[in-house]
Enzyme design. Structure first.
Site, PDB file in Angstrom:
ATOM      1  N   CYS A 197       0.969  -1.230   0.035  1.00  0.00           N
ATOM      2  CA  CYS A 197      -0.091  -0.071   0.039  1.00  0.00           C
ATOM      3  C   CYS A 197       0.782   1.198   0.012  1.00  0.00           C
ATOM      4  O   CYS A 197       0.175   2.401  -0.232  1.00  0.00           O
ATOM      5  CB  CYS A 197      -0.997  -0.045   1.055  1.00  0.00           C
ATOM      6  SG  CYS A 197      -1.717  -1.416   1.524  1.00  0.00           S
ATOM      7  N   ASN A 249     -10.060  -0.708  -0.347  1.00  0.00           N
ATOM      8  CA  ASN A 249      -8.492  -0.718  -0.278  1.00  0.00           C
ATOM      9  C   ASN A 249      -8.113  -1.408  -1.456  1.00  0.00           C
ATOM     10  O   ASN A 249      -7.994  -2.453  -1.764  1.00  0.00           O
ATOM     11  CB  ASN A 249      -8.067  -1.456   0.947  1.00  0.00           C
ATOM     12  CG  ASN A 249      -6.526  -1.336   1.160  1.00  0.00           C
ATOM     13  OD1 ASN A 249      -6.039  -1.051   0.307  1.00  0.00           O
ATOM     14  ND2 ASN A 249      -6.347  -1.768   2.330  1.00  0.00           N
ATOM     15  N   HIS A 253      -3.843   6.714   2.350  1.00  0.00           N
ATOM     16  CA  HIS A 253      -4.343   5.662   1.931  1.00  0.00           C
ATOM     17  C   HIS A 253      -5.563   5.005   2.345  1.00  0.00           C
ATOM     18  O   HIS A 253      -5.598   5.320   3.693  1.00  0.00           O
ATOM     19  CB  HIS A 253      -3.231   4.512   2.433  1.00  0.00           C
ATOM     20  CG  HIS A 253      -3.486   3.112   2.155  1.00  0.00           C
ATOM     21  ND1 HIS A 253      -4.256   2.642   0.898  1.00  0.00           N
ATOM     22  CD2 HIS A 253      -3.367   1.991   2.886  1.00  0.00           C
ATOM     23  CE1 HIS A 253      -4.308   1.284   1.240  1.00  0.00           C
ATOM     24  NE2 HIS A 253      -4.099   1.056   2.309  1.00  0.00           N
TER      25      HIS A 253
HETATM   26  O1  UT7 Z   1      -3.886  -1.704   3.505  1.00  0.00           O
HETATM   27  C1  UT7 Z   1      -3.477  -2.629   4.368  1.00  0.00           C
HETATM   28  C2  UT7 Z   1      -4.007  -2.225   5.778  1.00  0.00           C
HETATM   29  N1  UT7 Z   1      -5.126  -2.778   6.339  1.00  0.00           N
HETATM   30  C3  UT7 Z   1      -5.551  -2.480   7.186  1.00  0.00           C
HETATM   31  O2  UT7 Z   1      -5.440  -1.310   7.380  1.00  0.00           O
HETATM   32  C4  UT7 Z   1      -6.425  -2.949   7.922  1.00  0.00           C
HETATM   33  C5  UT7 Z   1      -6.628  -2.737   9.248  1.00  0.00           C
HETATM   34  N2  UT7 Z   1      -7.628  -3.480  10.167  1.00  0.00           N
HETATM   35  C6  UT7 Z   1      -8.700  -3.119  10.110  1.00  0.00           C
HETATM   36  O3  UT7 Z   1      -9.354  -2.522   9.469  1.00  0.00           O
HETATM   37  C7  UT7 Z   1      -9.683  -4.160  11.025  1.00  0.00           C
HETATM   38  O4  UT7 Z   1      -9.015  -4.754  11.809  1.00  0.00           O
HETATM   39  C8  UT7 Z   1     -10.732  -5.048  10.278  1.00  0.00           C
HETATM   40  C9  UT7 Z   1     -11.731  -4.192   9.438  1.00  0.00           C
HETATM   41  C10 UT7 Z   1     -10.046  -5.708   9.165  1.00  0.00           C
HETATM   42  C11 UT7 Z   1     -11.656  -5.777  10.884  1.00  0.00           C
HETATM   43  O5  UT7 Z   1     -12.180  -5.272  12.090  1.00  0.00           O
HETATM   44  P1  UT7 Z   1     -12.269  -5.906  13.737  1.00  0.00           P
HETATM   45  O6  UT7 Z   1     -13.083  -4.863  14.284  1.00  0.00           O
HETATM   46  O7  UT7 Z   1     -10.641  -5.808  14.140  1.00  0.00           O
HETATM   47  O8  UT7 Z   1     -13.095  -7.048  13.520  1.00  0.00           O
HETATM   48  P2  UT7 Z   1     -12.348  -8.570  14.027  1.00  0.00           P
HETATM   49  O9  UT7 Z   1     -11.347  -9.029  13.039  1.00  0.00           O
HETATM   50  O10 UT7 Z   1     -12.001  -8.558  15.445  1.00  0.00           O
HETATM   51  O11 UT7 Z   1     -13.673  -9.583  13.658  1.00  0.00           O
HETATM   52  C12 UT7 Z   1     -14.684  -9.187  14.495  1.00  0.00           C
HETATM   53  C13 UT7 Z   1     -15.664 -10.330  14.359  1.00  0.00           C
HETATM   54  C14 UT7 Z   1     -15.339 -11.789  14.569  1.00  0.00           C
HETATM   55  O12 UT7 Z   1     -16.518 -12.267  14.907  1.00  0.00           O
HETATM   56  P3  UT7 Z   1     -16.351 -12.850  16.544  1.00  0.00           P
HETATM   57  O13 UT7 Z   1     -15.078 -13.616  16.318  1.00  0.00           O
HETATM   58  O14 UT7 Z   1     -16.069 -11.830  17.488  1.00  0.00           O
HETATM   59  O15 UT7 Z   1     -17.694 -13.739  16.613  1.00  0.00           O
HETATM   60  C15 UT7 Z   1     -15.167 -12.175  13.014  1.00  0.00           C
HETATM   61  O16 UT7 Z   1     -15.529 -13.363  12.664  1.00  0.00           O
HETATM   62  O17 UT7 Z   1     -16.324  -9.891  13.116  1.00  0.00           O
HETATM   63  C16 UT7 Z   1     -16.505 -11.310  12.361  1.00  0.00           C
HETATM   64  N3  UT7 Z   1     -16.276 -10.972  10.896  1.00  0.00           N
HETATM   65  C17 UT7 Z   1     -17.209 -10.632  10.144  1.00  0.00           C
HETATM   66  N4  UT7 Z   1     -18.508 -10.694  10.058  1.00  0.00           N
HETATM   67  C18 UT7 Z   1     -19.046 -10.272   8.958  1.00  0.00           C
HETATM   68  C19 UT7 Z   1     -14.938 -10.616  10.082  1.00  0.00           C
HETATM   69  N5  UT7 Z   1     -15.202 -10.619   8.968  1.00  0.00           N
HETATM   70  C20 UT7 Z   1     -16.499 -10.267   8.969  1.00  0.00           C
HETATM   71  C21 UT7 Z   1     -17.276 -10.137   7.806  1.00  0.00           C
HETATM   72  N6  UT7 Z   1     -18.801 -10.024   7.833  1.00  0.00           N
HETATM   73  N7  UT7 Z   1     -16.786  -9.647   6.636  1.00  0.00           N
END
Ligand code: UT7
Length: 324
Positions: A111, A281, A251
């Site tokens: 990125c 992204n 970004h």
């Molecule tokens: O360019 C590269 C740079 N990348 C980034 O900047 C990404 C940085 N990270 C983020 O933006 C966030 O960490 C995410 C948006 C990727 C994820 O958000 P989060 O608040 O950290 O969510 P999480 O990974 O902790 O997931 C929370 C829950 C999980 O369920 P449980 O285990 O709490 O029951 C996941 O299974 O959300 C679930 N989950 C989803 N649910 C519905 C994960 N993906 C999805 C989805 N739809 N697509």
């Protein structure tokens, strides 16, 4: 000697996929995706290759700049999703445009790829080696996703952005005031897509193809810590304050990251245009796509102070402060 941006361009696949479309094919929802990230839709390639998108963006940037392709002496493409290991995407663009005089190569900085390309051109300009360059960020990330992993595949999109840049004596008529880039390889496995494994008659391998995986929370923490640091570094180098910046072009990974950076910099969110709602992204393409978006929408006025910042895989980051 410094670097001035003369023209910008975009290239996007025709197909648009909304969050609701994704909810039809996997366990997700518009509510989850948009509340966590701000993303509503993304462009996904059906026929367009990374190079096709890069060529379209380059042609648009060339047209805006009024620069003849014969005068381009450097082409740098930031990409992590080229069609070939070789020839590089940059060499293919060179061929398609007929930029016979140019030296062409790709950089792999995910990125931050566009910022790394810009910084490289800036260094060549300062050394007096090249005078006009085409810098591109181009990705076809949809082919790098595990479409059974909802935690990553909903976040990314395909596209390309480009800029024509030229070496100028000073910033009187616009140009880079200060620029930085950095890497933290020790944290690299937080965002990863493996290449081919070792595979030869002496070590045969049946390993399946690898796809993108991400430790989202670690990357999130890295972004909100590192981006303000990089911004402060270029501001300090140029003797400017956060208030002096008219437009912050960051970004486009996640709206919450951008909100957090705005808060840490003590700046209103209105100074941070976003297009992640429409494009998601797009890794290396994200910053030049946003630059072209803001440029064509008339958001960048002559004399404005503009901040560009990228961050992501590697882990890597880059920032540039410039007068428009
Ligand atoms: O360019 C590269 C740079 N990348 C980034 O900047 C990404 C940085 N990270 C983020 O933006 C966030 O960490 C995410 C948006 C990727 C994820 O958000 P989060 O608040 O950290 O969510 P999480 O990974 O902790 O997931 C929370 C829950 C999980 O369920 P449980 O285990 O709490 O029951 C996941 O299974 O959300 C679930 N989950 C989803 N649910 C519905 C994960 N993906 C999805 C989805 N739809 N697509």
């Amino acid at each position: 000697m410094t670097l001035k941006i003369l023209g910008t361009g975009s290239g996007l696949p025709e197909k648009i996929v909304t969050n609701d479309d994704l909810a039809q094919i996997m366990e997700t929802s518009d509510e989850w995706i948009s509340s966590r990230t701000g993303i509503k839709k993304r462009h996904i390639s059906v026929t367009e290759t990374t190079t096709d998108l890069a060529i379209a963006a380059s042609k648009n940037a060339l047209e805006m700049s009024g620069v003849s392709v014969d005068d381009i002496d450097l082409i740098i493409v930031g990409t992590i999703s080229p069609e070939y290991f070789y020839p590089s995407c940059a060499c293919q663009i060179q061929a398609a445009l007929g930029a016979t005089k140019a030296v062409a190569f790709d950089v792999s900085a995910a990125c931050s790829g566009f910022l790394f390309g810009l910084n490289t051109a800036y260094a060549y300009f300062q050394a007096g080696i090249f005078k006009k360059a085409l810098i591109v960020g181009a990705e076809n990330l949809s082919k790098m996703m595990d479409w059974n992993d909802r935690s990553t595949c909903v976040l990314f999109g395909d596209g390309a952005g480009a800029a024509i840049v030229e070496a100028v004596e000073d910033t009187t008529d616009g140009g880079v005031l200060s620029i930085t880039m950095g890497s933290d390889g020790a944290s690299g496995l937080n965002l990863v897509c493996k290449n081919r494994p070792i595979n030869n008659p002496f070590s045969p391998c049946e390993e399946p193809l690898s796809y993108t995986s991400m430790n989202g929370q670690e990357v999130y923490k890295f972004a909100v810590r590192t981006v303000p640091k990089a911004i402060n570094e270029v501001l300090e180098k140029a003797g400017k304050t956060p208030e002096d910046v008219d437009v912050y072009l960051l970004h486009q990974a996640n709206m919450r990251i951008i909100e957090s950076v705005a808060k840490r910099m003590g700046q209103p969110l209105e100074k941070f245009p976003m297009n992640l709602m429409d494009y998601a992204n797009t890794s290396a393409a994200s910053v030049p796509l946003l630059l072209d978006y803001a440029n064509r929408k008339g958001m960048l006025k002559k004399g404005d102070t503009i901040l560009l910042a990228g961050f992501g895989g590697g882990l890597t980051w880059g920032a540039a402060l410039l007068t428009w």
